[in-house]
Structures are given as structure tokens and as C-alpha cells.
Design an enzyme around this catalytic site. Structure first.
Site, PDB file in Angstrom:
ATOM      1  N   ASP A 145       0.909  -1.149   0.000  1.00 33.02           N
ATOM      2  CA  ASP A 145       0.000   0.000   0.000  1.00 33.02           C
ATOM      3  C   ASP A 145       0.945   1.195   0.000  1.00 33.02           C
ATOM      4  OD1 ASP A 145      -1.489   2.283   0.825  1.00 33.02           O
ATOM      5  OD2 ASP A 145      -3.089   0.926   1.427  1.00 33.02           O
ATOM      6  N   HIS A 146       1.073   1.849  -1.140  1.00 35.96           N
ATOM      7  CA  HIS A 146       2.169   2.818  -1.245  1.00 35.96           C
ATOM      8  C   HIS A 146       1.988   4.009  -0.302  1.00 35.96           C
ATOM      9  CE1 HIS A 146      -0.478   4.952  -4.099  1.00 35.96           C
ATOM     10  NE2 HIS A 146       0.278   6.015  -3.905  1.00 35.96           N
ATOM     11  N   HIS A 192      -5.825   2.608   0.990  1.00 38.00           N
ATOM     12  CA  HIS A 192      -5.035   3.762   1.459  1.00 38.00           C
ATOM     13  C   HIS A 192      -5.712   4.490   2.629  1.00 38.00           C
ATOM     14  CE1 HIS A 192      -2.992   2.902  -2.176  1.00 38.00           C
ATOM     15  NE2 HIS A 192      -3.727   3.624  -2.996  1.00 38.00           N
TER      16      HIS A 192
HETATM   17  C1  BG6 Z   1      -3.461   4.568  -6.628  1.00 41.39           C
HETATM   18  C2  BG6 Z   1      -4.807   4.628  -7.298  1.00 41.39           C
HETATM   19  O1  BG6 Z   1      -3.408   3.485  -5.742  1.00 41.39           O
HETATM   20  O2  BG6 Z   1      -3.255   5.770  -5.896  1.00 41.39           O
HETATM   21  C3  BG6 Z   1      -4.915   5.849  -8.200  1.00 41.39           C
HETATM   22  O3  BG6 Z   1      -4.983   3.448  -8.080  1.00 41.39           O
HETATM   23  C4  BG6 Z   1      -4.591   7.090  -7.423  1.00 41.39           C
HETATM   24  O4  BG6 Z   1      -6.208   5.944  -8.741  1.00 41.39           O
HETATM   25  C5  BG6 Z   1      -3.264   6.939  -6.693  1.00 41.39           C
HETATM   26  O5  BG6 Z   1      -4.518   8.173  -8.347  1.00 41.39           O
HETATM   27  C6  BG6 Z   1      -3.029   8.117  -5.774  1.00 41.39           C
HETATM   28  O6  BG6 Z   1      -1.750   8.020  -5.243  1.00 41.39           O
HETATM   29  P1  BG6 Z   1      -0.980   9.329  -4.751  1.00 41.39           P
HETATM   30  O7  BG6 Z   1       0.283   8.807  -4.180  1.00 41.39           O
HETATM   31  O8  BG6 Z   1      -0.802  10.183  -5.977  1.00 41.39           O
HETATM   32  O9  BG6 Z   1      -1.879   9.988  -3.761  1.00 41.39           O
END
Ligand code: BG6
Ligand code: NDP
Length: 510
Positions: free
Chosen positions: A200-201, A263
Site C-alpha cells: 500500500d504505497h 489507502h
Molecule cells: C493509486 C490509485 O493506488 O493511488 C490511483 O490506483 C490514485 O487511482 C493513486 O490516483 C493516488 O496516489 P498518490 O500517491 O498520488 O496519492
């Protein structure tokens, strides 16, 4: 070691120094994520001298790509997407040990070739090499890859030793409870849980990690961090971007699956969990799961705990933008939500009666991820709200992105001979205190997986518990189709039904 004790989130770095020679194998190496995030992350780790001295990169995919072409594509990806400019010498160190293996994801013989390729690397090096497999393909082939890693013996290589094989699995981790259970079952057929790193980045973001530090390294928060002092918590994960070119994926997903279940729920868990007994991965994940389990089932009736909507045409940055249903690759009758709003109740001693409001959407007014903790108002005996006393509830806001930082809203006296008040803000900004070139989430996550630190990854039961909460919502929405789908103009803060979630408790979104 002393360094690691002072800065617990550097533990991965200290472990790394003794880490084994490593080969990172990327499945789906010709893909978008590899180019935009994974190759730049590896490059930046190399730049910071954080890769093991003996580091090898192997791309894997169905398309036959010569080694040299893969290296050239990777260099181009660094030029386009890395936070640092391409330095030929730094990249050269990785490039000279970068190769490509072509094969299908369901082709056992191809996995045997991959195993032979890794064995050859070990033979040339004269040492055992730890393998980290990064599954960066569409989820339809996650299971085939896992099963072939098992069948080829790659999954169990060096099991029982610290340099055993490790596997990173990209999101989405299932699309509902049953599919997540099935994926976990496949994983268990071939891997032990400690070998698995579910991405989960958001957990790799500096500010998300800082949430734990702020909560547990400062003594002023803990006594206040409960229903006696906190009135409500609002978590906003708003994006300016629309669905872009990802219509095919997004139509099957929607905001609840794409952003809330994973997230946003990680942000909830880190904000609300009990103090863990240590900074050990299992201790933290135990607390997160305990918190997720305490969340009450959602009221799905109209006016209940959930809202969904699609963006309609609107204006962004002074320019007209299309509505979701007019976007390329989107069914004009689509019932996929681009906004989801949720009101959570957590049934435990700490949080009972404190609503947690969550919202996430595309094409919202501004890109912002924020956790706002709103404290109760003081008794109005001295400063009752009036023309003279403009009072706001104290709000502690964790600005996760952009403009990362922390702010506290207090009420202060306006200088002058008369006593008048107005809300004032104390601000801490990362960029002013620490400068701006911080590592990207994927750098941290790849490094942690390489060093065997699972703290910033999702455990199997965590994913399942979150899906358990949201699967009934997804089922109800699927059944209702477009009935009950609200809308909001692109460039706004969401639909009326999203505002109604907070209004029901006399709250408003910040
Ligand atoms: C991803 C989603 O996991 O996270 C995307 O699939 C989203 O739809 C993105 O745009 C958002 O990541 P961040 O790091 O730009 O907030
Ligand atoms: P891509 O669609 O770019 O696919 C990656 C690679 O997988 C392709 O280059 C292709 O390689 C192979 N592939 C594509 N379609 C199929 C298919 N139907 N069956 C088998 N193999 C296929 O994906 P991304 O790189 O965008 O994403 C990879 C993973 O990361 C996904 O799980 C995604 O959800 C996740 N993710 C992606 C993000 C992003 O920004 N891109 C953000 C967050 C998560 P080849 O043909 O050579 O085999």
C-alpha cells in the site's frame, strides 16, 4: 544500532548494511508502474548507496525484450520520472547487472528458465543470492505467478535463512472479501506470511510514517487522544486528476476499492490504533487489525453511513473538463463511483461516539490528503461564540500531501485594547524544516522488503478485515446500479450526500 534506536524508521537501513546479495525480479517489467515508480526507485536507492554491493535486476514479461533494450528503456524512464537527474555512473552500476527474461506468467517452463537464470547469477558471483520478486502485473495473473514461483522452487529458496525469497504484491489485493481470501489462500500454498509484502504505497509516504512518530514520540497527544477530548476525525484523500487513460481499470474498481478500502483505511488505522508494544512489524500490524475489527458494520440505508457519486462536467483551473460518463473508455451508463464518503463508528473504549468521516474522490477542487483531528469546544462560559469571539474548534491537521506538514488551529486574541478573538494556525512544514528532496514511497518500500522489514506492508488478515467491512457496501451498490448515485461538478468538494454524512452530527467538512 544506536542510530536505529534513535530513529526507529531507519531500522531498515541499518539492517541493510549486512544484507545479502540480492536479485530483484520485476514481473510486468514493460509496464507503466515499472517505468514510473520501480526503476526510478531502484536508481535512487543506488544513488544513495542503499543497494547491496551485489545487486542484480531482472525484468520479466511476455514480450521478448533484449537485455540492452530493457536497459535503454530503464534509463529513459529514469530521465522522465526520477526525482533526480540521470547520473550515468550511478545508473551504470545497476545497468551492468540488469537483464531480461521473457516468458508467460502461467508458463512453468519459463519460470524454470528464470530459476536457471538466477542460479547462473549465483554461480558467477560465487555466493547465494536473495531473490525479491516484485509482482507488478494486472491482478488477473497474480495467482499464476505465485503458483509458478512455488512450482519452480523459487518461492521456497533459502527458506529458514534470512536471505530467503521475498515477494512484493501490488494492489489491488482482491476486489472483495472472497477474492482477497482466495488470494491469501494461494499465497499460503507457496509462501510463509513473513515472505509476503503486500503493497500500500501510502505507507511508504514520509508523512504517513510521521503519523506514528507524532502520536507516540510526543507526550502531549496521548492524554487527549480519545473520546473525552476529540469530537470527530475527518480524513480527506482528494485528487484533482480524473480517470485519465485508466478507464478500463477504473470502471471495475471505483473510489471505494481504489482508495478507501486500502489507502484511506491505513490512515484510519494509524490514527486510531492503540500504542503498539514495540516498533516491530507484527506489533504494529496487530494493533491495526485490532482497530479495524472494532469498526461497526456500516448503515447502508439512504441517509446512513455511505455516499457515492460521479463527477459531472465542471471547471478546473479555469478550464472546462468532462464529466466521468463522457470520459474515454467509460460506459455512458456506468455505475462506478468516482467519489466515496463514509462515516465510521469505532466501538472501543477510546473512540466510542467519535465519528470518523472519510472521503475520497477524483476531480475534486484540490489535490490534498489530510487527517483533521477536531477537538471538543471548551465550555462557553468565558468566550461564548459571538461577534467579538470568533472561535473555531481546535484542529490538529496532518497534511499528508502536498505541502506536507502539521498544523494546529488555536483561538487567539486579536491585538488591541478590546478583547476579541480569532482562530490562528501554528504550522510545521516539512519543506522548510527538512528541505524538499525526500525519498519517494517506492524507494522506502523496495528497500524495506529487501531488508525483510514488513512494518510498512499489509498483513493478510488486515486486508481481509478491511474487505469484510466494505464488501456489503460494494454488493449493495452493485445491486442498486445507478439508483442512488449522486453527482458533483468537477472541481468541487464533492456531492451533497457527502456533506450530509457530516451534517447529520452537526459537523461540516473542513
Ligand atoms: C493509486 C490509485 O493506488 O493511488 C490511483 O490506483 C490514485 O487511482 C493513486 O490516483 C493516488 O496516489 P498518490 O500517491 O498520488 O496519492
Ligand atoms: P500495466 O497494465 O502497465 O501492466 C504491466 C505489465 O503486465 C505489462 O507491461 C504487460 O507486460 C503485463 N500485462 C498487461 N496486461 C496483461 C494481461 N491482461 N495479462 C497478463 N499480463 C499483462 O500495469 P501497471 O504497470 O500500470 O500496474 C501494475 C500493477 O501495479 C497493477 O496491479 C496495478 O494495479 C498496480 N498499480 C499501478 C499503478 C500505476 O500507477 N501504474 C499505481 C498503483 C498500483 P508483458 O506484456 O510484457 O507481459
Amino acid at each position: 544500532m544506536a542510530e536505529a534506536q534513535r530513529h526507529p524508521f531507519l531500522q531498515g537501513l541499518s539492517k541493510h548494511r549486512g544484507s545479502a546479495p540480492t536479485v530483484v525480479v520485476i514481473f510486468g517489467a514493460s509496464g507503466d508502474l515499472t517505468a514510473r515508480k520501480l526503476i526510478p526507485a531502484i536508481y535512487n536507492l543506488s544513488f544513495d548507496n542503499l543497494l547491496p554491493a551485489d545487486f542484480f535486476l531482472v525484468g520479466y514479461g511476455r514480450k521478448a525484450i533484449p537485455d540492452e533494450e530493457f536497459r535503454t528503456d530503464a534509463a529513459a524512464a529514469i530521465k522522465e520520472f526520477s526525482r533526480r537527474e540521470l547520473n550515468e555512473e550511478v545508473w551504470g552500476r545497476v545497468a551492468q547487472r540488469t537483464t531480461y527474461v521473457a516468458g508467460g506468467y502461467d508458463d512453468k517452463a519459463a519460470f524454470d528458465r528464470l530459476a536457471a537464470h538466477i542460479a547462473e547469477i549465483e554461480k558467477n558471483l560465487g555466493r547465494e543470492v536473495q531473490a525479491l520478486f516484485y509482482i507488478s502485473t494486472p491482478p488477473s495473473v497474480f495467482a499464476s505467478i505465485l503458483l509458478n514461483l512455488g512450482a519452480s522452487g523459487l518461492a521456497s529458496k533459502y527458506l529458514g535463512k534470512p536471505h530467503h525469497s521475498k515477494v512484493i504484491i501490488e494492489k489491488p489485493f482482491g476486489k472483495d472479501l472472497n477474492s482477497a481470501l482466495a488470494l491469501n489462500q494461494t499465497i499460503r500454498q507457496v509462501l510463509e506470511e513473513h515472505q509476503v509484502y503486500r503493497i500500500d504505497h501510502y505507507l511508504g509516504k514520509e508523512t504517513v510514517q510521521d503519523l506514528l512518530v507524532q502520536r507516540f514520540a510526543n507526550s502531549i497527544f496521548e492524554p487527549l487522544w480519545n473520546r473525552n477530548y476529540i469530537d470527530s476525525v475527518q480524513i480527506t484523500v482528494a485528487e484533482e486528476v480524473g480517470v485519465g487513460t485508466r478507464g478500463g481499470y477504473y470502471e471495475q474498481s471505483g473510489a471505494l476499492r481504489d482508495m478507501i478500502q486500502n489507502h484511506t483505511m491505513q490512515l484510519v488505522a494509524l490514527t486510531a490504533m492503540e500504542p503498539p508494544v514495540s516498533l516491530d512489524a507484527e506489533a504494529i500490524r496487530d494493533e491495526k487489525v485490532k482497530l479495524l475489527r472494532a469498526i461497526q458494520p456500516l448503515n447502508l440505508a439512504p441517509g446512513g453511513d455511505v455516499a457515492r457519486a460521479q463527477y459531472a462536467a465542471g471547471m478546473m483551473g479555469g478550464k472546462p473538463v468532462k464529466g466521468y460518463l463522457e470520459e474515454e473508455g467509460i460506459n455512458p451508463q456506468s455505475a462506478t463511483e468516482t467519489y466515496a464518503g463514509i462515516r465510521l463508528s469505532i466501538n472501543n473504549w477510546r473512540w466510542q461516539g467519535v465519528p470518523f468521516y472519510l472521503r475520497s474522490g477524483k476531480r475534486m477542487a484540490r489535490r490534498v490528503t489530510e487527517i483533521a483531528v477536531n477537538f471538543k469546544r471548551p465550555p462557553g462560559t468565558l468566550f461564548a461564540e459571538s461577534e467579538r469571539f470568533n472561535l473555531a474548534p481546535n484542529t490538529l491537521a496532518f497534511q499528508i500531501q502536498p505541502d506536507e506538514g502539521l498544523s494546529l488551529v488555536l483561538n487567539g486574541k486579536i491585538p488591541g485594547l478590546e478583547t476579541r478573538t480569532q482562530p490562528v494556525k501554528m504550522n510545521f512544514r516539512y519543506s522548510t524544516t527538512f528541505g524538499s528532496n525526500t525519498p519517494e514511497a517506492y524507494e522506502r518500500l523496495v528497500l524495506d522488503a529487501m531488508t525483510g522489514d514488513g512494518t510498512l506492508f499489509i498483513r493478510g488478515d488486515e486486508a481481509e478485515t478491511s474487505w469484510k467491512l466494505y464488501t456489503p457496501v460494494l454488493e449493495a451498490w452493485a445491486k442498486a446500479g445507478r439508483e442512488g448515485m449522486d453527482s458533483y461538478p468537477a472541481g468541487s468538494w464533492g456531492p451533497p450526500s457527502g456533506d450530509a454524512l457530516t451534517a447529520k452530527n452537526n459537523h461540516i467538512w473542513r
